[in-house]
Each structure stands twice: as C-alpha cells, then as structure tokens.
Design a protein around this motif. Structure first.
Motif, mmCIF file in Angstrom:
data_model
loop_
_atom_site.group_PDB
_atom_site.id
_atom_site.type_symbol
_atom_site.label_atom_id
_atom_site.label_comp_id
_atom_site.label_asym_id
_atom_site.label_seq_id
_atom_site.Cartn_x
_atom_site.Cartn_y
_atom_site.Cartn_z
ATOM 1 N N HIS A 169 0.853 -1.191 0.000
ATOM 2 C CA HIS A 169 0.000 0.000 0.000
ATOM 3 C C HIS A 169 0.895 1.250 0.000
ATOM 4 N N TYR A 189 -3.739 5.726 -19.067
ATOM 5 C CA TYR A 189 -4.870 5.445 -18.168
ATOM 6 C C TYR A 189 -5.450 6.727 -17.586
ATOM 7 N N HIS A 193 -9.058 8.468 -17.199
ATOM 8 C CA HIS A 193 -9.759 8.043 -15.995
ATOM 9 C C HIS A 193 -9.357 8.799 -14.733
ATOM 10 N N GLN A 203 -5.425 6.370 -6.137
ATOM 11 C CA GLN A 203 -5.736 5.763 -7.431
ATOM 12 C C GLN A 203 -4.581 4.873 -7.912
ATOM 13 N N ALA A 206 -4.789 1.628 -6.105
ATOM 14 C CA ALA A 206 -5.872 0.822 -6.674
ATOM 15 C C ALA A 206 -5.402 0.082 -7.923
ATOM 16 N N LEU A 207 -4.609 0.745 -8.752
ATOM 17 C CA LEU A 207 -4.068 0.092 -9.954
ATOM 18 C C LEU A 207 -3.115 -1.040 -9.575
ATOM 19 N N LYS A 209 -3.262 -2.818 -6.811
ATOM 20 C CA LYS A 209 -4.077 -3.900 -6.274
ATOM 21 C C LYS A 209 -4.775 -4.680 -7.387
ATOM 22 N N ARG A 210 -5.122 -3.987 -8.444
ATOM 23 C CA ARG A 210 -5.789 -4.651 -9.580
ATOM 24 C C ARG A 210 -4.779 -5.252 -10.550
ATOM 25 N N LYS A 211 -3.489 -5.208 -10.159
ATOM 26 C CA LYS A 211 -2.403 -5.781 -10.963
ATOM 27 C C LYS A 211 -2.309 -5.135 -12.349
ATOM 28 N N MET A 212 -2.697 -3.876 -12.421
ATOM 29 C CA MET A 212 -2.560 -3.118 -13.661
ATOM 30 C C MET A 212 -1.246 -2.332 -13.682
#
Length: 289
Positions: A169, A189, A193, A203, A206-207, A209-212
């Motif tokens: 985090h 991105y 967005h 943000q 979050a990316l 965590k979403r493995k982006m």
C-alpha cells in the motif's frame, strides 16, 4: 710510530668515505621518492586543488542513476523551490524544477524517451545515502530481470515489506522512479480516468491492487515528507517519517553557513490565471445558494 699514524689516517679516510657514501645514498633515495610523489600527483588531473572540496560526481550519480530528475513544484511556491534547489545542490543532484502535475511529468518522460525518470515532490528530504541506495535497488531489479513500471523510493506506508519488494500500500507520491513503459501506461490510463475527487496516490494503489501496475517499494524509504517543515491540512501523523535516520537537509543546514538560519522565502501572491475572470457574484459565497 709512523706506522701507527699511517694506519690511523687510513681508517679515518675510510670512515669519511663511508660517511659521504651513506649521505649520498640517502639523498638519492629522498630525491627519487619526491619525484615519484610529484609524478603521482600530476598523473591525477581530476584531483581537486582544494582538498576540502568534493569532487564533481559522475553524470550517472548526479541523475540518481536515471535519465532525468523532476521536482514537481507549483510556480507560486517560491519557498519550497528555493529550499529544494539548495538540497539538490548539497546532494550534487541535477534536478529540473517542474511546474506541472504528475500527469505532465509522465507525458514529458514519453516525449523525451527517457528509460527511467526520478520524480520528487517539493516538500521532501533525503537520507544521506539515498543515491547509493537507489543504485543498489536498480541493480537488484536488473539482476532479477524484473519487469517493473514504478519503484517507490518515498511513501507513507508502514505496511511495505523490508528491503526491496513488491508494493503493498505505497500511499503518497513523495518520490518514485518511473520506467518509460510505466509512464506510457500511467499517462494512457489517467488521461481518460483521472478522478479529481480521489487523491492520485490512492488511485495508484488501486491500480497496483488490480495488478494493472507493476510496482516495487523500498522500505524503509529514502525520501520522506517533512511534515515538520510543511504541515498538511489532513493532520495525519506519518509514522514512516520517524524512520529518517540521517537527514540530508539537516546536514546541509549544519555545514553550509548560509543555510544555518534558513527561512523559506515567501511564496508568490500571484493568483492562478484560471481565477482571473471570475464574476464578482461568484466570489461572494453568501450569494450562492
């Protein structure tokens, strides 16, 4: 009697020759030693004449082993700009004071085709050995053949794994290195967005965590927000700030005479151009219902 005197004279002459011979040998050895020392000095033209001055660092060091260093600074924040300029000078880093957003930085990285870029905010401090730590981290990632987008060298998280590891985090964007692929990914991105209602660092997490976003973090970090110099409105007590061991800014103030009584220059009172033509009724909040 004559034989005794002749023998004494012979020994006396022999002692004189031995004395002068030893003196000559010592003199020759001394001259050779001086010549060797002077030759060694002239063979090193990069040695500074003043031994109290540090040698100029290599270009790789002055850019923290990246292609470019950005320090994000609003044009009106003259105090922060002046302090960061002194801090970069003390650390012998070549940084650009960049009057733009993180999104603008990513676009600039793409336009200049930088392989890696270091991004720093203007309210931070460094560990004294920050550049060496960054070098080791980059070498480790290269040795592991890690395919990464962003490396957090400064953050506000106490949840990151010790050493160099995948991010957990990494809140705050105090300092990070972005790769060219990472800049392209982030710009593509957020150009579509970006949500102004959410902080950028949230943000980014979050990316991750979403493995982006392939992200790594250093813990403890080597770049820290200085909340004691620039208190934030959120009132948060950043525990990670207590991990700063050897402050580069504090050392600069201790050893550079002009910084010992440092006070940030006042910020500019220039208004944002976006607010130059606001109708009078909009500036009166009592008129808005």
């Amino acid at each position: 009697m004559e034989y005794s005197q002749a023998r004494s004279a012979w020994w006396y002459g022999r002692a004189l020759r031995l004395y002068f011979g030893i003196s000559l040998a010592v003199s020759v050895i001394w001259l050779v030693r001086v010549a060797l020392i002077q030759g060694a000095d002239t063979a090193r033209p990069d040695r500074p004449a003043d031994p109290t001055r540090l040698e100029a660092p290599s270009q790789a060091y002055s850019r923290a082993f990246t292609d470019h260093i950005y320090c994000i600074n609003q044009a009106s924040r003259l105090g922060r700009k002046a302090r960061m300029a002194e801090l970069f000078a003390h650390m012998q880093l070549d940084a650009e004071m960049f009057a733009g957003s993180h999104l603008d930085v990513w676009q600039d990285v793409i336009n200049h085709e930088y392989q890696y870029a270091l991004v720093i905010e203007d309210d931070v401090d460094f560990e004294l050995d920050a550049v060496a730590s960054i070098h080791r981290a980059l070498n480790t990632l290269d040795a592991q053949k890690a395919n990464w987008d962003i490396l957090y060298i400064g953050h506000c998280s106490m949840e990151e794994k010790p050493g160099l590891a995948r991010s957990v985090h990494p809140f705050c964007t105090s300092g990070y290195i972005v790769s060219r692929n990472g800049a392209q990914k982030l710009f593509a991105y957020f150009a579509k967005h970006l949500r102004s209602s959410h902080a950028l660092d949230v943000q980014l997490v979050a990316l991750i965590k979403r493995k982006m976003l392939r992200s790594y973090s250093m813990f403890p970090p080597v770049v820290f927000q200085r909340r004691d110099l620039y208190p934030a409105d959120d009132g948060m007590d950043l525990r990670v700030g207590r991990l700063l061991r050897n402050s580069a800014w504090d050392q600069a103030r201790a050893f550079v005479p002009k910084l010992q009584d440092w006070i940030d220059p006042p910020d500019s009172q220039r208004r944002d151009p976006a607010f130059e033509h606001i109708p009078p009724w909009m500036e009166n909040t009592q008129a808005v219902r």
